[in-house]
Scaffold this motif. Sequence first.
Motif, PDB file in Angstrom:
ATOM      1  N   THR A   1       0.753  -1.248  -0.067  1.00 23.03           N
ATOM      2  CA  THR A   1      -0.159   0.181   0.008  1.00 23.03           C
ATOM      3  C   THR A   1       1.020   1.183  -0.006  1.00 23.03           C
ATOM      4  O   THR A   1       0.585   2.202  -0.941  1.00 23.03           O
ATOM      5  CB  THR A   1      -0.954   0.083   1.152  1.00 23.03           C
ATOM      6  OG1 THR A   1      -1.608  -1.096   1.310  1.00 23.03           O
ATOM      7  CG2 THR A   1      -1.697   1.189   1.153  1.00 23.03           C
TER       8      THR A   1
ATOM      9  N   ARG B   1      -2.378   5.918   7.008  1.00 22.47           N
ATOM     10  CA  ARG B   1      -2.791   4.612   7.485  1.00 22.47           C
ATOM     11  C   ARG B   1      -2.371   4.695   9.241  1.00 22.47           C
ATOM     12  O   ARG B   1      -1.473   4.987   9.617  1.00 22.47           O
ATOM     13  CB  ARG B   1      -1.926   3.339   7.064  1.00 22.47           C
ATOM     14  CG  ARG B   1      -1.884   2.086   7.665  1.00 22.47           C
ATOM     15  CD  ARG B   1      -1.366   1.008   7.182  1.00 22.47           C
ATOM     16  NE  ARG B   1      -2.043   0.350   6.039  1.00 22.47           N
ATOM     17  CZ  ARG B   1      -1.747  -0.534   5.312  1.00 22.47           C
ATOM     18  NH1 ARG B   1      -0.936  -1.460   5.952  1.00 22.47           N
ATOM     19  NH2 ARG B   1      -2.602  -0.885   4.236  1.00 22.47           N
TER      20      ARG B   1
ATOM     21  N   HIS C   1     -10.577   0.225   4.274  1.00 19.24           N
ATOM     22  CA  HIS C   1      -9.294   0.163   3.474  1.00 19.24           C
ATOM     23  C   HIS C   1      -9.738   0.409   1.969  1.00 19.24           C
ATOM     24  O   HIS C   1      -9.833  -0.640   1.294  1.00 19.24           O
ATOM     25  CB  HIS C   1      -8.735  -1.271   3.408  1.00 19.24           C
ATOM     26  CG  HIS C   1      -7.151  -0.992   2.936  1.00 19.24           C
ATOM     27  ND1 HIS C   1      -6.542   0.042   2.164  1.00 19.24           N
ATOM     28  CD2 HIS C   1      -6.242  -2.067   3.061  1.00 19.24           C
ATOM     29  CE1 HIS C   1      -5.403  -0.496   1.828  1.00 19.24           C
ATOM     30  NE2 HIS C   1      -5.058  -1.645   2.306  1.00 19.24           N
TER      31      HIS C   1
ATOM     32  N   GLN D   1      -7.991  -0.634  -1.178  1.00 16.25           N
ATOM     33  CA  GLN D   1      -7.913  -2.236  -1.452  1.00 16.25           C
ATOM     34  C   GLN D   1      -9.257  -2.574  -2.212  1.00 16.25           C
ATOM     35  O   GLN D   1      -9.076  -3.499  -3.033  1.00 16.25           O
ATOM     36  CB  GLN D   1      -7.669  -2.607  -0.057  1.00 16.25           C
ATOM     37  CG  GLN D   1      -7.391  -4.330  -0.135  1.00 16.25           C
ATOM     38  CD  GLN D   1      -6.233  -4.646  -0.802  1.00 16.25           C
ATOM     39  OE1 GLN D   1      -5.130  -4.052  -0.678  1.00 16.25           O
ATOM     40  NE2 GLN D   1      -6.267  -5.510  -1.690  1.00 16.25           N
TER      41      GLN D   1
ATOM     42  N   ARG E   1     -10.057  -4.795   7.903  1.00 17.08           N
ATOM     43  CA  ARG E   1     -10.726  -3.575   7.308  1.00 17.08           C
ATOM     44  C   ARG E   1     -10.982  -3.799   5.763  1.00 17.08           C
ATOM     45  O   ARG E   1     -11.864  -3.108   5.138  1.00 17.08           O
ATOM     46  CB  ARG E   1      -9.898  -2.352   7.527  1.00 17.08           C
ATOM     47  CG  ARG E   1      -8.527  -2.707   6.920  1.00 17.08           C
ATOM     48  CD  ARG E   1      -7.507  -1.628   7.735  1.00 17.08           C
ATOM     49  NE  ARG E   1      -6.106  -1.829   7.399  1.00 17.08           N
ATOM     50  CZ  ARG E   1      -5.098  -1.544   8.031  1.00 17.08           C
ATOM     51  NH1 ARG E   1      -5.239  -0.924   9.229  1.00 17.08           N
ATOM     52  NH2 ARG E   1      -3.872  -1.859   7.887  1.00 17.08           N
TER      53      ARG E   1
ATOM     54  N   ARG F   1      -6.107 -12.624   5.395  1.00 14.81           N
ATOM     55  CA  ARG F   1      -5.071 -12.823   6.290  1.00 14.81           C
ATOM     56  C   ARG F   1      -5.711 -12.967   7.768  1.00 14.81           C
ATOM     57  O   ARG F   1      -6.224 -12.432   8.128  1.00 14.81           O
ATOM     58  CB  ARG F   1      -3.999 -11.920   6.337  1.00 14.81           C
ATOM     59  CG  ARG F   1      -2.526 -12.237   7.109  1.00 14.81           C
ATOM     60  CD  ARG F   1      -1.538 -11.135   6.790  1.00 14.81           C
ATOM     61  NE  ARG F   1      -1.960  -9.989   7.265  1.00 14.81           N
ATOM     62  CZ  ARG F   1      -1.622  -9.545   8.421  1.00 14.81           C
ATOM     63  NH1 ARG F   1      -1.079 -10.135   9.251  1.00 14.81           N
ATOM     64  NH2 ARG F   1      -2.335  -8.184   8.766  1.00 14.81           N
TER      65      ARG F   1
ATOM     66  N   GLN G   1      -4.807 -12.384  11.000  1.00 12.10           N
ATOM     67  CA  GLN G   1      -4.212 -11.196  11.515  1.00 12.10           C
ATOM     68  C   GLN G   1      -3.576 -11.366  12.955  1.00 12.10           C
ATOM     69  O   GLN G   1      -4.186 -10.638  14.023  1.00 12.10           O
ATOM     70  CB  GLN G   1      -4.967  -9.791  11.308  1.00 12.10           C
ATOM     71  CG  GLN G   1      -5.470  -9.467  10.053  1.00 12.10           C
ATOM     72  CD  GLN G   1      -6.001  -8.266   9.555  1.00 12.10           C
ATOM     73  OE1 GLN G   1      -5.499  -7.320  10.519  1.00 12.10           O
ATOM     74  NE2 GLN G   1      -6.472  -8.070   8.647  1.00 12.10           N
TER      75      GLN G   1
ATOM     76  N   PRO H   1      -5.448 -10.117  -0.534  1.00 14.49           N
ATOM     77  CA  PRO H   1      -4.753  -8.694  -0.421  1.00 14.49           C
ATOM     78  C   PRO H   1      -3.287  -8.459  -0.037  1.00 14.49           C
ATOM     79  O   PRO H   1      -2.678  -7.497  -0.332  1.00 14.49           O
ATOM     80  CB  PRO H   1      -5.747  -7.816   0.633  1.00 14.49           C
ATOM     81  CG  PRO H   1      -6.064  -8.872   1.703  1.00 14.49           C
ATOM     82  CD  PRO H   1      -6.359 -10.106   0.686  1.00 14.49           C
ATOM     83  N   GLY H   2      -2.870  -9.722   0.416  1.00 13.80           N
ATOM     84  CA  GLY H   2      -1.332  -9.694   1.003  1.00 13.80           C
ATOM     85  C   GLY H   2      -1.247  -8.740   1.960  1.00 13.80           C
ATOM     86  O   GLY H   2      -2.367  -7.828   2.558  1.00 13.80           O
TER      87      GLY H   2
HETATM   88  C1  NCD Z   1      -4.148  -5.353   4.421  1.00 15.20           C
HETATM   89  C2  NCD Z   1      -4.326  -4.431   5.147  1.00 15.20           C
HETATM   90  O1  NCD Z   1      -3.195  -3.819   5.678  1.00 15.20           O
HETATM   91  O2  NCD Z   1      -5.305  -4.027   5.652  1.00 15.20           O
HETATM   92  N1  NCD Z   1      -3.149  -5.545   3.282  1.00 15.20           N
HETATM   93  C3  NCD Z   1      -2.911  -4.533   2.340  1.00 15.20           C
HETATM   94  O3  NCD Z   1      -3.123  -3.387   2.606  1.00 15.20           O
HETATM   95  N2  NCD Z   1      -2.595  -4.957   1.059  1.00 15.20           N
HETATM   96  C4  NCD Z   1      -4.752  -6.682   4.560  1.00 15.20           C
HETATM   97  C5  NCD Z   1      -3.863  -7.345   6.006  1.00 15.20           C
HETATM   98  O4  NCD Z   1      -3.120  -6.678   6.593  1.00 15.20           O
HETATM   99  O5  NCD Z   1      -4.040  -8.577   5.876  1.00 15.20           O
END
Ligand code: NCD
Length: 312
Positions: free
Chosen positions: A57, A106, A134, A137, A167, A225, A227, A265-266
């Motif tokens: 991001t 962020r 987000h 995303q 999010r 993911r 988290q 989303p990674g």
């Molecule tokens: C996401 C986030 O930060 O919310 N990642 C991202 O922005 N690609 C999802 C995550 O952290 O699992």
Amino acid sequence: MHLPHLIGIEGLDREQITTLLDTAEEMSHVQERELKKLPALRGRTIVNMFFEDSTRTKMSFDLAAKRLSADTMAFSGKGSSTSKGESLRDTMLTVAAMGVDGFVIRHSASGAPKLAMDWTGLPVVNAGDGMHEHPTQALLDAFAMRRRLGNLEGRHVAIVGDLFHSRVVRSNLICLRELGADVTLVAPATLLPTGVRDWPGAAGVTVTDDLDAVLPHVDALMMLRVQRERMSGGFFPSEADYVAGWGLTRERLRRLPDHAVVAHPGPMNRGLEIAPEAADAARSLILDQVAAGVSVRMAVLFHVFAGEGSRS
Ligand code: NCD
């Protein structure tokens, strides 16, 4: 179209979302050129304020701003006066006083980007706030899915995994419903957000803990993911139990319809929510999502910062 800010997908209508995706399509062509730069934001200064960790991001917002010829500055919570106890309000007012044009923020606290916008009076783009939204995303996910599947109207997208701490799920739910997609949320009961059925966009959404029942009926499977950094207790007995119930394993991958795509989303926990075979499959959208991130963020920055009246 001029957007005063992008705090969330909530509040955007279908037309605005579609315009953003269409502009992102145009921006993607710039990425294919030898000279990957437009003059649209020349003379504007956009500050990337990341109070929470990020790879894709943060880098793609920076690249997107540079490709539109904006000047960029990067702030990271670590290594700044935030670690000396400076408040978010004082930090924001300090940077705003330097005469910048706006922020990409962020923060681990839900609502922080909106507060920053109210304090500074400058446009803010939310790059992820706590467990709230987000928006970019969700837009890049829609962009990447739209490219592979065509129009998302009537398409069935299942969002699977740790929905409680995410999010991404809230923004995606609103965005996908606005674009006419059918959405199923799949999670163990402990990782389902409380009150999810009352969320904006949640009307008509199916909620289940049974991934296997959903698999044969999806056009897109979005794996989220686990988290761990946001988990204080035991949300599931063991990793093996999580994989058995909600992991996209090699076996489950085979049970998807031929045309179905897989998104994430990674960053990924390979072997937990997604098996390497799924992440690297031809049907995986994961690197398309990363590429889409640059185009979509160019589109968002353009519509927020290029100024009212600069484009209809
Ligand atoms: C996401 C986030 O930060 O919310 N990642 C991202 O922005 N690609 C999802 C995550 O952290 O699992």
